[in-house]
Design an enzyme around this catalytic site. Structure first.
Site, PDB file in Angstrom:
ATOM      1  N   ARG A  15       0.840  -1.204   0.000  1.00  0.00           N
ATOM      2  CA  ARG A  15       0.000   0.000   0.000  1.00  0.00           C
ATOM      3  C   ARG A  15       0.883   1.266   0.000  1.00  0.00           C
ATOM      4  NH1 ARG A  15      -0.634   4.664   2.754  1.00  0.00           N
ATOM      5  NH2 ARG A  15      -0.176   3.578   4.696  1.00  0.00           N
ATOM      6  N   CYS A 240       4.106   9.465   0.113  1.00  0.00           N
ATOM      7  CA  CYS A 240       2.687   9.835   0.115  1.00  0.00           C
ATOM      8  C   CYS A 240       2.425  10.816  -1.019  1.00  0.00           C
ATOM      9  CB  CYS A 240       2.320  10.458   1.461  1.00  0.00           C
ATOM     10  SG  CYS A 240       0.628  11.058   1.507  1.00  0.00           S
TER      11      CYS A 240
HETATM   12  P1  HMG Z   1     -13.864  13.631  -1.945  1.00  0.00           P
HETATM   13  O1  HMG Z   1     -13.651  14.085  -3.338  1.00  0.00           O
HETATM   14  O2  HMG Z   1     -14.032  14.671  -0.887  1.00  0.00           O
HETATM   15  O3  HMG Z   1     -15.045  12.563  -1.823  1.00  0.00           O
HETATM   16  O4  HMG Z   1     -12.643  12.693  -1.549  1.00  0.00           O
HETATM   17  P2  HMG Z   1     -16.533  12.579  -2.253  1.00  0.00           P
HETATM   18  O5  HMG Z   1     -17.273  11.800  -1.206  1.00  0.00           O
HETATM   19  O6  HMG Z   1     -16.999  13.965  -2.581  1.00  0.00           O
HETATM   20  O7  HMG Z   1     -16.502  11.712  -3.606  1.00  0.00           O
HETATM   21  C1  HMG Z   1     -15.872  12.158  -4.792  1.00  0.00           C
HETATM   22  C2  HMG Z   1     -15.713  10.991  -5.746  1.00  0.00           C
HETATM   23  O8  HMG Z   1     -14.866   9.989  -5.159  1.00  0.00           O
HETATM   24  C3  HMG Z   1     -17.027  10.290  -6.079  1.00  0.00           C
HETATM   25  O9  HMG Z   1     -16.900   9.761  -7.388  1.00  0.00           O
HETATM   26  C4  HMG Z   1     -17.032   9.136  -5.088  1.00  0.00           C
HETATM   27  O10 HMG Z   1     -17.819   8.056  -5.522  1.00  0.00           O
HETATM   28  C5  HMG Z   1     -15.567   8.756  -5.073  1.00  0.00           C
HETATM   29  P3  HMG Z   1     -17.524  10.513  -8.671  1.00  0.00           P
HETATM   30  O11 HMG Z   1     -18.987  10.662  -8.338  1.00  0.00           O
HETATM   31  O12 HMG Z   1     -16.806  11.837  -8.745  1.00  0.00           O
HETATM   32  O13 HMG Z   1     -17.178   9.587  -9.794  1.00  0.00           O
HETATM   33  N1  HMG Z   1     -15.180   8.088  -3.810  1.00  0.00           N
HETATM   34  C6  HMG Z   1     -14.570   6.904  -3.768  1.00  0.00           C
HETATM   35  N2  HMG Z   1     -14.170   6.029  -4.723  1.00  0.00           N
HETATM   36  C7  HMG Z   1     -13.589   4.891  -4.301  1.00  0.00           C
HETATM   37  N3  HMG Z   1     -13.363   4.594  -3.001  1.00  0.00           N
HETATM   38  C8  HMG Z   1     -13.747   5.431  -2.036  1.00  0.00           C
HETATM   39  C9  HMG Z   1     -14.382   6.631  -2.399  1.00  0.00           C
HETATM   40  N4  HMG Z   1     -14.868   7.671  -1.690  1.00  0.00           N
HETATM   41  C10 HMG Z   1     -15.358   8.555  -2.568  1.00  0.00           C
HETATM   42  N5  HMG Z   1     -13.518   5.116  -0.756  1.00  0.00           N
HETATM   43  C11 HMG Z   1     -11.638  10.884  -0.331  1.00  0.00           C
HETATM   44  C12 HMG Z   1     -12.540  12.122  -0.267  1.00  0.00           C
HETATM   45  C13 HMG Z   1     -11.283  10.490   1.078  1.00  0.00           C
HETATM   46  C14 HMG Z   1     -12.375   9.753  -1.029  1.00  0.00           C
HETATM   47  C15 HMG Z   1     -10.378  11.248  -1.161  1.00  0.00           C
HETATM   48  O14 HMG Z   1      -9.824  12.414  -0.626  1.00  0.00           O
HETATM   49  C16 HMG Z   1      -9.354  10.163  -1.177  1.00  0.00           C
HETATM   50  O15 HMG Z   1      -9.553   9.098  -1.758  1.00  0.00           O
HETATM   51  N6  HMG Z   1      -8.194  10.394  -0.507  1.00  0.00           N
HETATM   52  C17 HMG Z   1      -7.202   9.378  -0.383  1.00  0.00           C
HETATM   53  C18 HMG Z   1      -5.852   9.980  -0.223  1.00  0.00           C
HETATM   54  C19 HMG Z   1      -4.842   8.892   0.023  1.00  0.00           C
HETATM   55  O16 HMG Z   1      -5.081   7.726  -0.229  1.00  0.00           O
HETATM   56  N7  HMG Z   1      -3.652   9.278   0.519  1.00  0.00           N
HETATM   57  C20 HMG Z   1      -2.608   8.351   0.774  1.00  0.00           C
HETATM   58  C21 HMG Z   1      -2.880   7.483   1.951  1.00  0.00           C
HETATM   59  S1  HMG Z   1      -2.586   8.290   3.531  1.00  0.00           S
HETATM   60  C22 HMG Z   1      -0.890   8.080   3.807  1.00  0.00           C
HETATM   61  O17 HMG Z   1      -0.173   7.642   2.937  1.00  0.00           O
HETATM   62  C23 HMG Z   1      -0.357   8.356   5.183  1.00  0.00           C
HETATM   63  C24 HMG Z   1      -0.115   7.090   5.998  1.00  0.00           C
HETATM   64  O18 HMG Z   1       0.798   6.223   5.353  1.00  0.00           O
HETATM   65  C25 HMG Z   1       0.437   7.455   7.368  1.00  0.00           C
HETATM   66  C26 HMG Z   1       1.638   8.407   7.303  1.00  0.00           C
HETATM   67  O19 HMG Z   1       2.639   8.102   6.630  1.00  0.00           O
HETATM   68  O20 HMG Z   1       1.534   9.440   7.965  1.00  0.00           O
HETATM   69  C27 HMG Z   1      -1.424   6.315   6.232  1.00  0.00           C
HETATM   70 MG    MG Z   2       2.941   6.447   5.367  1.00  0.00          MG
END
Ligand code: HMG
Ligand code: MG
Length: 305
Positions: A15, A240
């Site tokens: 991931r 990230c």
């Molecule tokens: P949003 O645009 O605010 O969401 O995103 P929304 O509810 O308005 O939906 C917009 C669109 O996204 C819609 O589709 C939804 O269906 C779709 P459309 O109608 O435009 O075709 N959607 C989804 N599709 C698939 N799976 C879902 C989902 N939810 C909505 N679950 C959201 C909000 C959270 C979805 C977005 O901001 C997002 O996906 N963010 C993910 C960011 C991410 O993955 N970052 C990396 C991971 S975090 C990290 O790496 C840190 C960590 O390792 C710890 C560290 O190192 O500190 C964990």
């Molecule tokens: Mg991380």
């Protein structure tokens, strides 16, 4: 304080390690990576991320990964689920552990999940409720615990506040993310001390990225404080998408080498893990960022003739 006798390692390479790769990586490569990690002795593997494919295209095959992996008994394959939509999809794929991810920085929260910290906690509450109903454990992440790419320094009290909220909401464990790898051992200790006043130490995990080469030193510091769960990524893969310039997680091989030297059991076979690191970096055309991994793989190839 004495070191723990055993550590639970969580390999997040499938991931966190792959989510930021610009070129598409085929699902079979991801599945093989997961299986090789299991074969090396990892008992906890973060396999996929049920996020929006528009936000993180590399994780778009989350369903195929989660349903395609060869489940081995005793191994937990977990996935990120930022909201109910992600959770429902993950449940359909038979997931048994998920993670919600928040931040100690308002700016990072907006960039990463498009909402404030308070809104994110509101969004996580129904995820936890639904997961509980389905008998699925939920881990909580706090990002930016030792610095933020947009806000700079982050107060330990803020990290403690968000960690406490996640724990009280029902997360079985809270993983503390140095997302941009700017932490140093003293800061790491101070941050952990603040968090451990609110959340029991045995419910906390260290998730350190290695941008400034401090991750191992930081881990040593928090091991001294009593941390017994460590997140790492084979070959140090990762970064990230919403923390530009941030390097990968601390390399799993380096952590295992450190733990072996301290007499701490991780259950992981360093030779097999190093071979896995060597394989995946060749498969995706990346440099191996694990010194212990490179040294071990070189030794293995020398002795095998
Ligand atoms: P949003 O645009 O605010 O969401 O995103 P929304 O509810 O308005 O939906 C917009 C669109 O996204 C819609 O589709 C939804 O269906 C779709 P459309 O109608 O435009 O075709 N959607 C989804 N599709 C698939 N799976 C879902 C989902 N939810 C909505 N679950 C959201 C909000 C959270 C979805 C977005 O901001 C997002 O996906 N963010 C993910 C960011 C991410 O993955 N970052 C990396 C991971 S975090 C990290 O790496 C840190 C960590 O390792 C710890 C560290 O190192 O500190 C964990
Ligand atoms: Mg991380």
């Amino acid at each position: 304080m004495a070191f723990p006798k055993q550590i639970r390692l969580v390999d997040v390479a499938p991931r966190d390690g792959l989510q930021n790769e610009p070129e598409a990586i085929d699902t079979d490569t991801k599945l093989e990576l997961i299986d090789r990690l299991a074969d090396a002795g990892l008992r906890h593997i973060e396999a996929a991320s049920f996020v929006s494919p528009k936000w993180v295209p590399q994780m778009a095959d989350h369903r195929e990964v989660m349903t395609g992996l060869k489940r081995r008994p005793g191994i937990t394959y977990s996935a990120l689920t930022p909201n109910l939509k992600g959770l429902e999809a993950a449940l359909e794929c038979g997931v048994e552990e998920v993670a919600v991810f928040g931040a100690a920085s308002e700016a990072f929260s907006h960039k990463n999940i498009n909402c404030s910290i308070a809104e994110s906690l509101e969004r996580f509450a129904p995820v936890l409720e639904r997961a509980k109903e389905a008998n699925v454990r939920v881990r909580g992440y706090v990002s930016c615990v030792l610095g933020c790419p947009y806000e700079g320094e982050i107060a330990p009290a803020k990290v403690a506040e968000v960690a406490k909220a996640l724990f009280e909401m029902g997360c079985f464990e809270v993983s503390l993310g140095d997302t941009i790898g700017t932490g140093t051992p003293l800061n790491a200790k101070r941050m952990l001390e603040a968090v451990a006043r609110e959340v029991p130490m045995d419910k906390l995990a260290a998730h350190f990225h290695d941008t400034y080469g401090q991750a191992l030193a930081n881990l040593y510091a928090v091991l001294e404080e009593g941390i017994a769960v460590i997140d790492s990524s084979v070959a140090g893969l990762g970064g990230c998408p919403y923390a530009k310039g941030a390097a990968g997680n601390v390399a799993s091989e380096d952590v295992v080498y450190l733990l072996d030297g301290l007499g701490i059991d991780s259950g992981v076979d360093l030779d097999k893990l190093a071979a896995t690191g060597d394989w995946i970096i060749q498969a995706i055309g990346r440099p191996n960022r694990s010194k212990a991994g490179v040294a071990t793989a070189t030794k293995l190839s020398d002795t095998s003739g």
